[in-house]
Design an enzyme around this catalytic site. Sequence first.
Site, PDB file in Angstrom:
ATOM      1  N   TYR A  66       0.832  -1.209   0.000  1.00 34.78           N
ATOM      2  CA  TYR A  66       0.000   0.000   0.000  1.00 34.78           C
ATOM      3  C   TYR A  66       0.865   1.257   0.000  1.00 34.78           C
ATOM      4  O   TYR A  66       0.533   2.264  -0.644  1.00 34.78           O
ATOM      5  CB  TYR A  66      -1.003  -0.012   1.180  1.00 34.78           C
ATOM      6  CG  TYR A  66      -2.233  -0.810   0.806  1.00 34.78           C
ATOM      7  CD1 TYR A  66      -3.241  -0.238   0.044  1.00 34.78           C
ATOM      8  CD2 TYR A  66      -2.342  -2.151   1.144  1.00 34.78           C
ATOM      9  CE1 TYR A  66      -4.344  -0.969  -0.356  1.00 34.78           C
ATOM     10  CE2 TYR A  66      -3.443  -2.892   0.745  1.00 34.78           C
ATOM     11  CZ  TYR A  66      -4.442  -2.294  -0.004  1.00 34.78           C
ATOM     12  OH  TYR A  66      -5.522  -3.031  -0.426  1.00 34.78           O
ATOM     13  N   ARG A  69       1.938   1.869  -3.463  1.00 35.17           N
ATOM     14  CA  ARG A  69       0.844   2.415  -4.288  1.00 35.17           C
ATOM     15  C   ARG A  69       0.557   3.878  -3.929  1.00 35.17           C
ATOM     16  O   ARG A  69       0.284   4.698  -4.802  1.00 35.17           O
ATOM     17  CB  ARG A  69      -0.425   1.570  -4.103  1.00 35.17           C
ATOM     18  CG  ARG A  69      -0.286   0.215  -4.801  1.00 35.17           C
ATOM     19  CD  ARG A  69      -1.508  -0.650  -4.579  1.00 35.17           C
ATOM     20  NE  ARG A  69      -2.730  -0.022  -5.049  1.00 35.17           N
ATOM     21  CZ  ARG A  69      -3.951  -0.381  -4.637  1.00 35.17           C
ATOM     22  NH1 ARG A  69      -4.097  -1.343  -3.750  1.00 35.17           N
ATOM     23  NH2 ARG A  69      -5.016   0.211  -5.120  1.00 35.17           N
ATOM     24  N   ASN A 101     -12.683   3.263  -7.292  1.00 38.67           N
ATOM     25  CA  ASN A 101     -11.289   3.692  -7.138  1.00 38.67           C
ATOM     26  C   ASN A 101     -11.015   4.190  -5.722  1.00 38.67           C
ATOM     27  O   ASN A 101     -11.858   4.839  -5.112  1.00 38.67           O
ATOM     28  CB  ASN A 101     -10.968   4.794  -8.142  1.00 38.67           C
ATOM     29  CG  ASN A 101     -11.140   4.313  -9.566  1.00 38.67           C
ATOM     30  OD1 ASN A 101     -11.179   3.113  -9.810  1.00 38.67           O
ATOM     31  ND2 ASN A 101     -11.252   5.224 -10.507  1.00 38.67           N
ATOM     32  N   VAL A 102      -9.834   3.892  -5.249  1.00 41.23           N
ATOM     33  CA  VAL A 102      -9.442   4.306  -3.900  1.00 41.23           C
ATOM     34  C   VAL A 102      -8.467   5.490  -3.966  1.00 41.23           C
ATOM     35  O   VAL A 102      -7.906   5.900  -2.958  1.00 41.23           O
ATOM     36  CB  VAL A 102      -8.795   3.117  -3.119  1.00 41.23           C
ATOM     37  CG1 VAL A 102      -9.803   1.996  -2.916  1.00 41.23           C
ATOM     38  CG2 VAL A 102      -7.529   2.592  -3.824  1.00 41.23           C
ATOM     39  N   ASP A 103      -8.283   6.050  -5.195  1.00 51.15           N
ATOM     40  CA  ASP A 103      -7.220   7.035  -5.405  1.00 51.15           C
ATOM     41  C   ASP A 103      -7.563   8.471  -4.998  1.00 51.15           C
ATOM     42  O   ASP A 103      -6.678   9.327  -4.930  1.00 51.15           O
ATOM     43  CB  ASP A 103      -6.764   7.005  -6.876  1.00 51.15           C
ATOM     44  CG  ASP A 103      -7.902   7.234  -7.875  1.00 51.15           C
ATOM     45  OD1 ASP A 103      -8.860   7.948  -7.545  1.00 51.15           O
ATOM     46  OD2 ASP A 103      -7.818   6.691  -9.000  1.00 51.15           O
ATOM     47  N   HIS A 118     -15.140   1.111  -2.586  1.00 50.98           N
ATOM     48  CA  HIS A 118     -14.058   0.264  -2.056  1.00 50.98           C
ATOM     49  C   HIS A 118     -13.164   1.005  -1.070  1.00 50.98           C
ATOM     50  O   HIS A 118     -12.041   0.581  -0.819  1.00 50.98           O
ATOM     51  CB  HIS A 118     -13.233  -0.323  -3.207  1.00 50.98           C
ATOM     52  CG  HIS A 118     -13.986  -1.339  -4.017  1.00 50.98           C
ATOM     53  ND1 HIS A 118     -13.638  -1.695  -5.312  1.00 50.98           N
ATOM     54  CD2 HIS A 118     -15.068  -2.094  -3.709  1.00 50.98           C
ATOM     55  CE1 HIS A 118     -14.483  -2.610  -5.756  1.00 50.98           C
ATOM     56  NE2 HIS A 118     -15.366  -2.863  -4.804  1.00 50.98           N
ATOM     57  N   GLY A 185     -14.613   3.105 -17.509  1.00 57.27           N
ATOM     58  CA  GLY A 185     -13.301   2.534 -17.207  1.00 57.27           C
ATOM     59  C   GLY A 185     -13.288   1.439 -16.162  1.00 57.27           C
ATOM     60  O   GLY A 185     -12.380   1.381 -15.332  1.00 57.27           O
ATOM     61  N   THR A 186     -14.288   0.557 -16.228  1.00 56.34           N
ATOM     62  CA  THR A 186     -14.240  -0.607 -15.332  1.00 56.34           C
ATOM     63  C   THR A 186     -14.382  -1.882 -16.142  1.00 56.34           C
ATOM     64  O   THR A 186     -15.123  -1.915 -17.120  1.00 56.34           O
ATOM     65  CB  THR A 186     -15.328  -0.547 -14.224  1.00 56.34           C
ATOM     66  OG1 THR A 186     -15.275  -1.754 -13.464  1.00 56.34           O
ATOM     67  CG2 THR A 186     -16.727  -0.349 -14.769  1.00 56.34           C
ATOM     68  N   GLU A 213     -12.285  -1.196 -24.378  1.00 59.85           N
ATOM     69  CA  GLU A 213     -12.775  -2.474 -24.944  1.00 59.85           C
ATOM     70  C   GLU A 213     -13.957  -2.967 -24.120  1.00 59.85           C
ATOM     71  O   GLU A 213     -14.084  -2.609 -22.941  1.00 59.85           O
ATOM     72  CB  GLU A 213     -11.651  -3.511 -24.922  1.00 59.85           C
ATOM     73  CG  GLU A 213     -11.125  -3.738 -23.513  1.00 59.85           C
ATOM     74  CD  GLU A 213      -9.874  -4.602 -23.454  1.00 59.85           C
ATOM     75  OE1 GLU A 213      -9.129  -4.641 -24.433  1.00 59.85           O
ATOM     76  OE2 GLU A 213      -9.694  -5.218 -22.388  1.00 59.85           O
TER      77      GLU A 213
HETATM   78  P1  OAD Z   1      -9.743  -3.131 -13.878  1.00 56.66           P
HETATM   79  O1  OAD Z   1      -8.267  -3.007 -13.859  1.00 56.66           O
HETATM   80  O2  OAD Z   1     -10.357  -4.452 -13.644  1.00 56.66           O
HETATM   81  O3  OAD Z   1     -10.288  -2.609 -15.264  1.00 56.66           O
HETATM   82  C1  OAD Z   1      -9.868  -1.405 -15.813  1.00 56.66           C
HETATM   83  C2  OAD Z   1     -10.748  -1.117 -17.008  1.00 56.66           C
HETATM   84  O4  OAD Z   1     -10.396   0.149 -17.506  1.00 56.66           O
HETATM   85  C3  OAD Z   1     -10.587  -2.131 -18.147  1.00 56.66           C
HETATM   86  O5  OAD Z   1     -11.876  -2.491 -18.616  1.00 56.66           O
HETATM   87  C4  OAD Z   1      -9.828  -1.332 -19.209  1.00 56.66           C
HETATM   88  O6  OAD Z   1     -10.209  -1.707 -20.543  1.00 56.66           O
HETATM   89  C5  OAD Z   1     -10.302   0.075 -18.916  1.00 56.66           C
HETATM   90  N1  OAD Z   1      -9.371   1.141 -19.304  1.00 56.66           N
HETATM   91  C6  OAD Z   1      -8.010   1.147 -19.222  1.00 56.66           C
HETATM   92  N2  OAD Z   1      -7.517   2.317 -19.636  1.00 56.66           N
HETATM   93  C7  OAD Z   1      -8.586   3.083 -19.974  1.00 56.66           C
HETATM   94  C8  OAD Z   1      -8.746   4.416 -20.480  1.00 56.66           C
HETATM   95  N3  OAD Z   1      -7.690   5.202 -20.705  1.00 56.66           N
HETATM   96  N4  OAD Z   1     -10.003   4.865 -20.731  1.00 56.66           N
HETATM   97  C9  OAD Z   1     -11.084   4.078 -20.498  1.00 56.66           C
HETATM   98  N5  OAD Z   1     -11.007   2.821 -20.018  1.00 56.66           N
HETATM   99  C10 OAD Z   1      -9.773   2.332 -19.775  1.00 56.66           C
HETATM  100  O7  OAD Z   1     -10.292  -2.032 -12.837  1.00 56.66           O
HETATM  101  P2  OAD Z   1     -11.697  -1.981 -12.103  1.00 56.66           P
HETATM  102  O8  OAD Z   1     -12.789  -2.398 -12.996  1.00 56.66           O
HETATM  103  O9  OAD Z   1     -11.779  -0.646 -11.472  1.00 56.66           O
HETATM  104  O10 OAD Z   1     -11.190  -3.849  -6.079  1.00 56.66           O
HETATM  105  O11 OAD Z   1     -11.484  -3.066 -10.996  1.00 56.66           O
HETATM  106  C11 OAD Z   1     -12.516  -3.309 -10.105  1.00 56.66           C
HETATM  107  C12 OAD Z   1     -11.956  -3.667  -8.743  1.00 56.66           C
HETATM  108  O12 OAD Z   1     -11.062  -4.775  -8.857  1.00 56.66           O
HETATM  109  C13 OAD Z   1     -11.106  -2.597  -8.093  1.00 56.66           C
HETATM  110  O13 OAD Z   1     -11.853  -1.606  -7.431  1.00 56.66           O
HETATM  111  C14 OAD Z   1     -10.301  -3.385  -7.120  1.00 56.66           C
HETATM  112  C15 OAD Z   1      -9.878  -4.483  -8.056  1.00 56.66           C
HETATM  113  O14 OAD Z   1      -9.397  -5.593  -7.535  1.00 56.66           O
HETATM  114  C16 OAD Z   1     -10.739  -4.019  -4.821  1.00 56.66           C
HETATM  115  O15 OAD Z   1      -9.608  -3.737  -4.504  1.00 56.66           O
HETATM  116  C17 OAD Z   1     -11.775  -4.556  -3.877  1.00 56.66           C
END
Ligand code: OAD
Length: 239
Positions: A66, A69, A101-103, A118, A185-186, A213
Amino acid sequence: MELKNIRESITYKTRVTVLSGAGISAPSGVPTFRGGADSLWENMRPEELATPQAFSADPEKVWRWYDWRRGLLEPCKPNAAHYALVELENIAGNVTIITQNVDGLHQLAGSTNLMEFHGSIWVTRCLKCNEEKINRTVPLPIIPECECGGMLRPGVVWFGEGINPGIMQASIEASSNCDLFLVIGTSGLVHPAAGMAHIAKDSGATVVEFNLEPGGVSSHTDLFVTGSADLTVPQLISE
Ligand code: OAD
């Protein structure tokens, strides 16, 4: 349906709920969790470190991760996508952001109605007295201690832990009672957060996704906008 139609449909009556993920912060230099080697630390996957089991087995190792990060995040600034959502508050009747996001970048940009689903990497919680505190010290002493002498843990939700019940309830309400639901962006793979898009769709909202994607919730969207969030999300408010 095109993004132009969505933009033109937004009025002071429109209730907008947003589900954001790591991709919205990627243009700010924040590593995503999936699909990139840059999220790895000492060849360990986040799933191996972000668990209560990992913390009780080796709190020092988890805190070092952590702290690493927090060091990566400290210089990161919000980008045009975060600011577009702040601007959206002046156009739409109500904007609620549910972020995974935790940022802390949505707050830094100035979004007001925000749920940190989160938790926050900038919050610590004492394992002895339970007090939560904002803590922006980088680097931290490892292992950080509370004033009461208890061991601190990061104020985030780990795999296998429940979401804060108040945040969960408010997120479900914001997802069930909106006209427009934006998924930004998830990967849509982590539940219960990803389920908010399904709740919104089932409740009749128009669902628009912004991503590089398709992912786990893309089959539930009315419009998929391909591209980097910092370039696409601002198109919601102006051409
Ligand atoms: P992920 O890393 O799973 O997914 C990131 C998403 O962002 C993907 O679908 C990428 O295609 C997309 N992406 C990347 N760059 C991008 C850009 N410039 N513009 C738009 N989209 C883009 O992240 P999360 O979905 O946030 O949880 O992950 C969900 C959770 O899994 C997090 O909160 C965390 C993690 O483990 C915990 O820690 C509980």
